[in-house]
Design an enzyme around this catalytic site. Structure first.
Site, PDB file in Angstrom:
ATOM      1  N   PHE A 128       0.810  -1.231   0.000  1.00  0.00           N
ATOM      2  CA  PHE A 128       0.000   0.000   0.000  1.00  0.00           C
ATOM      3  C   PHE A 128       0.842   1.280   0.000  1.00  0.00           C
ATOM      4  O   PHE A 128       0.311   2.379   0.099  1.00  0.00           O
ATOM      5  CB  PHE A 128      -0.994  -0.032   1.158  1.00  0.00           C
ATOM      6  CG  PHE A 128      -2.208  -0.916   0.890  1.00  0.00           C
ATOM      7  CD1 PHE A 128      -2.438  -1.479  -0.359  1.00  0.00           C
ATOM      8  CD2 PHE A 128      -3.134  -1.186   1.890  1.00  0.00           C
ATOM      9  CE1 PHE A 128      -3.559  -2.275  -0.610  1.00  0.00           C
ATOM     10  CE2 PHE A 128      -4.251  -1.971   1.649  1.00  0.00           C
ATOM     11  CZ  PHE A 128      -4.472  -2.525   0.403  1.00  0.00           C
ATOM     12  N   ARG A 129       2.168   1.145  -0.090  1.00  0.00           N
ATOM     13  CA  ARG A 129       3.054   2.259  -0.470  1.00  0.00           C
ATOM     14  C   ARG A 129       3.227   3.383   0.540  1.00  0.00           C
ATOM     15  O   ARG A 129       3.855   4.381   0.195  1.00  0.00           O
ATOM     16  CB  ARG A 129       2.603   2.867  -1.799  1.00  0.00           C
ATOM     17  CG  ARG A 129       2.330   1.887  -2.924  1.00  0.00           C
ATOM     18  CD  ARG A 129       3.510   1.043  -3.250  1.00  0.00           C
ATOM     19  NE  ARG A 129       3.381   0.308  -4.506  1.00  0.00           N
ATOM     20  CZ  ARG A 129       4.082  -0.773  -4.784  1.00  0.00           C
ATOM     21  NH1 ARG A 129       4.950  -1.279  -3.917  1.00  0.00           N
ATOM     22  NH2 ARG A 129       3.946  -1.379  -5.948  1.00  0.00           N
ATOM     23  N   ASN A 135       7.841  -3.590   2.060  1.00  0.00           N
ATOM     24  CA  ASN A 135       8.708  -2.871   1.107  1.00  0.00           C
ATOM     25  C   ASN A 135       8.207  -1.461   0.797  1.00  0.00           C
ATOM     26  O   ASN A 135       8.085  -1.049  -0.355  1.00  0.00           O
ATOM     27  CB  ASN A 135       8.906  -3.677  -0.189  1.00  0.00           C
ATOM     28  CG  ASN A 135       7.608  -3.954  -0.915  1.00  0.00           C
ATOM     29  OD1 ASN A 135       6.553  -4.008  -0.306  1.00  0.00           O
ATOM     30  ND2 ASN A 135       7.679  -4.117  -2.221  1.00  0.00           N
ATOM     31  N   HIS A 142       8.701 -14.353  -0.638  1.00  0.00           N
ATOM     32  CA  HIS A 142       8.658 -14.199  -2.095  1.00  0.00           C
ATOM     33  C   HIS A 142       9.728 -15.139  -2.637  1.00  0.00           C
ATOM     34  O   HIS A 142      10.918 -14.946  -2.374  1.00  0.00           O
ATOM     35  CB  HIS A 142       8.983 -12.750  -2.452  1.00  0.00           C
ATOM     36  CG  HIS A 142       8.977 -12.484  -3.922  1.00  0.00           C
ATOM     37  ND1 HIS A 142       8.135 -11.566  -4.508  1.00  0.00           N
ATOM     38  CD2 HIS A 142       9.699 -13.019  -4.939  1.00  0.00           C
ATOM     39  CE1 HIS A 142       8.343 -11.543  -5.812  1.00  0.00           C
ATOM     40  NE2 HIS A 142       9.301 -12.419  -6.103  1.00  0.00           N
ATOM     41  N   HIS A 189       2.176 -16.156  -3.363  1.00  0.00           N
ATOM     42  CA  HIS A 189       1.954 -16.143  -4.818  1.00  0.00           C
ATOM     43  C   HIS A 189       2.664 -17.266  -5.615  1.00  0.00           C
ATOM     44  O   HIS A 189       3.600 -17.006  -6.373  1.00  0.00           O
ATOM     45  CB  HIS A 189       2.297 -14.792  -5.430  1.00  0.00           C
ATOM     46  CG  HIS A 189       3.541 -14.089  -4.948  1.00  0.00           C
ATOM     47  ND1 HIS A 189       4.712 -14.725  -4.704  1.00  0.00           N
ATOM     48  CD2 HIS A 189       3.759 -12.775  -4.693  1.00  0.00           C
ATOM     49  CE1 HIS A 189       5.614 -13.840  -4.318  1.00  0.00           C
ATOM     50  NE2 HIS A 189       5.055 -12.657  -4.295  1.00  0.00           N
ATOM     51  N   ASP A 218      -1.603  -9.536  -3.822  1.00  0.00           N
ATOM     52  CA  ASP A 218      -0.310  -8.906  -4.129  1.00  0.00           C
ATOM     53  C   ASP A 218      -0.537  -7.536  -4.779  1.00  0.00           C
ATOM     54  O   ASP A 218       0.262  -7.089  -5.604  1.00  0.00           O
ATOM     55  CB  ASP A 218       0.537  -9.813  -5.037  1.00  0.00           C
ATOM     56  CG  ASP A 218       2.007  -9.430  -5.041  1.00  0.00           C
ATOM     57  OD1 ASP A 218       2.399  -8.560  -4.253  1.00  0.00           O
ATOM     58  OD2 ASP A 218       2.768 -10.005  -5.846  1.00  0.00           O
ATOM     59  N   HIS A 238       1.536   0.754  -9.383  1.00  0.00           N
ATOM     60  CA  HIS A 238       2.492   1.722  -9.932  1.00  0.00           C
ATOM     61  C   HIS A 238       1.679   2.597 -10.874  1.00  0.00           C
ATOM     62  O   HIS A 238       0.688   2.131 -11.454  1.00  0.00           O
ATOM     63  CB  HIS A 238       3.602   1.023 -10.721  1.00  0.00           C
ATOM     64  CG  HIS A 238       4.425   0.071  -9.902  1.00  0.00           C
ATOM     65  ND1 HIS A 238       5.399   0.468  -9.031  1.00  0.00           N
ATOM     66  CD2 HIS A 238       4.381  -1.286  -9.819  1.00  0.00           C
ATOM     67  CE1 HIS A 238       5.954  -0.585  -8.450  1.00  0.00           C
ATOM     68  NE2 HIS A 238       5.348  -1.670  -8.907  1.00  0.00           N
TER      69      HIS A 238
HETATM   70  O1  DOR Z   1       5.518  -7.548  -8.940  1.00  0.00           O
HETATM   71  C1  DOR Z   1       5.668  -7.280  -7.750  1.00  0.00           C
HETATM   72  N1  DOR Z   1       5.571  -6.019  -7.302  1.00  0.00           N
HETATM   73  N2  DOR Z   1       5.977  -8.258  -6.902  1.00  0.00           N
HETATM   74  C2  DOR Z   1       6.338  -8.012  -5.619  1.00  0.00           C
HETATM   75  O2  DOR Z   1       6.645  -8.926  -4.904  1.00  0.00           O
HETATM   76  C3  DOR Z   1       6.439  -6.623  -5.141  1.00  0.00           C
HETATM   77  C4  DOR Z   1       5.539  -5.764  -5.909  1.00  0.00           C
HETATM   78  C5  DOR Z   1       5.721  -4.296  -5.610  1.00  0.00           C
HETATM   79  O3  DOR Z   1       5.812  -3.944  -4.432  1.00  0.00           O
HETATM   80  O4  DOR Z   1       5.717  -3.517  -6.541  1.00  0.00           O
END
Ligand code: DOR
Length: 448
Positions: free
Chosen positions: A62-63, A93, A175, A229, A299, A303
């Site tokens: 969720f960034r 992340n 992952h 996944h 997942d 973007h």
């Molecule tokens: O494609 C992906 N994008 N796989 C991930 O595990 C992380 C994710 C992301 O955070 O953009």
């Protein structure tokens, strides 16, 4: 707090679908056989509608903090509510990566003022934070990127992995794509790669090797482990040997899209793990329906379209999915390819059990009133402009599905109805009971 009666709904219980009158008080389910005459301030006549336990998406990105031009906890949680998701577990992340308790608590504090659904945050593993992983509290578990993806979290050296599995007690998820194989594949392929090569770089071998390696660590250290996944048919054989320790998960893009779709969707379906072949999609769906795979999660990894439209490999991996995966499943149910009880198990009961989430996952007396009313006959076309996610696009743009959430309740409060978000803040921090958690040690076992 007032009482709400949802009457005449077809209610999806763990083992059956039956007409029932569900009474909610103080945010909890207090009766499932309430008389029609019971006094309640709010009465919802749900004839023709289906009541599911609210979905729990156990894998989202969720960034926030740090990448809020893509998504934030308000827009993401609204997307959840619109999609019937009443709780989410978010990956570490973000920027900075959530690798210690202080950073985790910062996320919880942000969610408390921004999220309209319930929330939990994983702690991320690095090569140097075993002490933080051991000290972590109030989290669903530990996330390891055994293969690198968006962000800089990566643990692929054997010594660090052995330490994490040996010394920590929280459940671990990972992952699984083998970094060495990915790098070798990359150096073998020509430098003018196209997006179709993404599935050759992150190929079947990369997924298989990393999943096998992680399972070996889990077995040897007797550590609860969840494979995130799954993307290939051969991995299905690996996870069958669960030894009461292993659970796994499937995401919508890995059963819906195949490498054939790169021709029309290009980098929009560039994901890690990569999209695989039609054969993989079919085998993964079959493994889900057969009960080999327990959890469906998204997942969700938004973007911006601008970022995604950069030429490969500058384009980032990830796609938004949290508000559409329930309908993708309901549509399959409408075609007889799965049942409503299976959907409720994959999206709510199983994730609640895998992570020991307290009070969630079922429509039963005493459980929290996190619920979603579905119109199983409603046909709607997914449109980019209708999406609640901040990035305002979906890889399913233009796809028409039958079966949509029409009202979402979080703790007994209506958060989404008639296509609108109608509440600001009512999500809560999730509680985790790891002593009771784990899929296989519950009395009713798999598939209920
Ligand atoms: O494609 C992906 N994008 N796989 C991930 O595990 C992380 C994710 C992301 O955070 O953009």
């Amino acid at each position: 707090m007032s009482k709400t009666l949802i009457r005449n709904a077809s209610v999806v219980f763990p083992d059956r679908v039956a007409d029932a009158n569900v009474l909610i008080e103080h945010g909890k389910i207090v009766a499932i056989d309430a008389p029609e005459s019971v006094s309640a301030q709010h009465v919802i006549d749900a004839r023709g509608l289906v009541l599911f336990p609210g979905l729990i998406d156990d894998q989202v990105h969720f960034r926030e903090p740090g990448l809020t031009h893509k998504e934030d906890l308000r827009t993401a949680s609204q997307a959840c509510a619109a999609g019937g998701v009443t709780s989410f577990l978010e990956m570490p992340n973000t920027k900075p990566s959530a690798t210690n308790q202080t950073l985790i608590e910062e996320k919880y504090a942000l969610a408390a003022i921004k999220s309209v659904v319930n929330y939990g945050f994983y702690i991320g593993a690095s090569t140097s934070n075993v002490q933080d992983l051991k000290a972590a509290v109030g989290v669903p578990g530990i996330k390891i990127f055994i293969g690198s993806s968006t962000g800089d979290l990566l643990v692929d050296d054997q010594e660090s992995l052995e330490r994490i599995f040996a010394e920590t007690t929280l459940p671990i998820c990972a992952h699984c794509e083998d970094e060495k194989t990915v790098n070798e594949n990359m150096s073998r392929l020509p430098s003018d790669r196209t997006v179709a090569d993404h599935s050759r770089v992150r190929d079947h071998r990369a997924a298989f090797i990393a999943t096998k390696r992680a399972l070996d660590l889990a077995y040897r250290h007797h550590h609860r482990f969840h494979v995130l996944h799954l993307s290939t048919a051969p991995e299905i054989e690996l996870v069958k040997d669960h030894r009461n320790l292993i659970t796994c998960e499937l995401c919508p893009h890995h059963w819906y899209f195949s490498v054939d779709d790169y021709a029309t969707l290009g980098t929009l379906i560039q994901m890690n793990p990569s999209i695989k072949t039609k054969h993989d999609t079919e085998e993964l769906w079959k493994a889900l329906v057969d009960g080999v795979i327990q959890v469906v999660a998204t997942d969700h990894a938004p973007h911006t379209l601008e970022e995604k439209r950069q030429p490969y490999p500058a384009s980032p991996s990830g796609l938004p999915a949290v508000e559409n995966y329930f309908s993708l499943l309901l549509d399959r149910a409408s075609r007889g390819e799965c049942s409503w009880t299976q959907i409720a198990s994959w999206t709510s009961d199983a994730p609640a059990r895998v992570w020991g989430i307290v009070g969630k996952g079922r429509i039963e007396v005493g459980y929290d009133a996190d619920l979603v009313l579905v119109d199983p006959t409603l046909k709607k076309t997914i449109r980019n402009e209708d999406q609640f996610t901040k990035v305002k696009w979906s890889p399913w743009n233009g796809v028409t599905l039958t079966g949509w959430p029409v009202k979402t309740f979080v703790g007994g409060q209506v958060v989404f109805e008639q296509g609108q978000i109608v509440s600001t803040t009512c999500g809560r921090r999730l509680g985790f009971d790891h002593a009771r958690g784990g899929f296989w040690n519950t009395p009713d076992g798999i598939g209920v």
